[in-house]
Write an enzyme that holds these catalytic residues in place. Structure first.
Site, PDB file in Angstrom:
ATOM      1  N   LYS A  12      34.228 -31.426  44.840  1.00  0.00           N
ATOM      2  CA  LYS A  12      34.462 -30.996  43.462  1.00  0.00           C
ATOM      3  C   LYS A  12      33.144 -30.848  42.692  1.00  0.00           C
ATOM      4  O   LYS A  12      32.088 -31.271  43.176  1.00  0.00           O
ATOM      5  CB  LYS A  12      35.377 -32.011  42.776  1.00  0.00           C
ATOM      6  N   TYR A  52      46.959 -26.536  42.612  1.00  0.00           N
ATOM      7  CA  TYR A  52      47.568 -27.684  41.929  1.00  0.00           C
ATOM      8  C   TYR A  52      48.937 -27.326  41.347  1.00  0.00           C
ATOM      9  O   TYR A  52      49.304 -27.793  40.274  1.00  0.00           O
ATOM     10  CB  TYR A  52      46.648 -28.170  40.805  1.00  0.00           C
ATOM     11  N   ASN A 119      36.398 -37.642  41.049  1.00  0.00           N
ATOM     12  CA  ASN A 119      36.447 -38.420  42.276  1.00  0.00           C
ATOM     13  C   ASN A 119      35.848 -37.704  43.485  1.00  0.00           C
ATOM     14  O   ASN A 119      36.213 -37.963  44.609  1.00  0.00           O
ATOM     15  CB  ASN A 119      37.873 -38.893  42.558  1.00  0.00           C
ATOM     16  N   HIS A 122      38.514 -33.526  47.142  1.00  0.00           N
ATOM     17  CA  HIS A 122      39.955 -33.381  47.375  1.00  0.00           C
ATOM     18  C   HIS A 122      40.123 -33.252  48.869  1.00  0.00           C
ATOM     19  O   HIS A 122      39.340 -32.563  49.537  1.00  0.00           O
ATOM     20  CB  HIS A 122      40.496 -32.110  46.703  1.00  0.00           C
ATOM     21  N   GLU A 133      46.783 -24.855  51.463  1.00  0.00           N
ATOM     22  CA  GLU A 133      45.531 -24.877  50.719  1.00  0.00           C
ATOM     23  C   GLU A 133      44.437 -24.042  51.395  1.00  0.00           C
ATOM     24  O   GLU A 133      43.634 -23.403  50.716  1.00  0.00           O
ATOM     25  CB  GLU A 133      45.068 -26.328  50.537  1.00  0.00           C
TER      26      GLU A 133
END
Length: 142
Positions: A12, A52, A119, A122, A133
């Site tokens: 990310k 998402y 975080n 993913h 994905e």
């Protein structure tokens, strides 16, 4: 017997900005998984809404979209035996405060900050999610 699988990992914007792409790749390769495709891009709102899809419409989704479009991400297809489960263990829990040392999030994530959770990565949560994905971030992949 273990089966050959593939999964998706995204580093990310916070992971890219803090210089952890190489750390993440090293951990993947040290586990003898293969990175079969890799690309750097800035995610579009459209790609994120598909990725998402279960979160679109939630009160916090706009923060996720703003964060995920705030800078480049690195998308990778990783293959190997039981790779989905192994990469999930390497990644650690979603909340960095719960992620043990030795996991990617436990070692590199900063936490919630002023907005959505930062975080670092993913990783797909199932073979089915991985295949869905992969088609979003690598549209030319079969």
């Amino acid at each position: 017997m273990m089966t050959e699988e593939r999964t998706l990992m995204l580093v990310k914007p916070d992971g890219v900005a803090s210089g952890h792409v190489g750390d993440v790749i090293t951990r993947i390769e040290n586990r003898r998984f293969k990175i079969t495709a890799i690309r750097t891009l800035t995610a579009s709102p459209e790609e994120l809404r598909v990725h998402y899809q279960q979160l679109v419409g939630k009160s916090f989704y706009s923060g996720i979209e703003d964060f995920m479009t705030s800078g480049p991400i690195v998308a990778m297809i990783i293959s190997g035996s039981d790779v989905v489960e192994s990469i999930r263990k390497m990644t650690g829990p979603t909340d960095p405060a719960e992620a043990p040392a030795g996991t990617i999030r436990g070692d590199f994530a900063r936490g919630w900050g002023d907005g959505p959770i930062q975080n670092v990565v993913h990783s797909s949560d199932s073979i089915e999610s991985a295949e869905r994905e992969i088609k979003i971030w690598f549209p030319d992949e079969k």
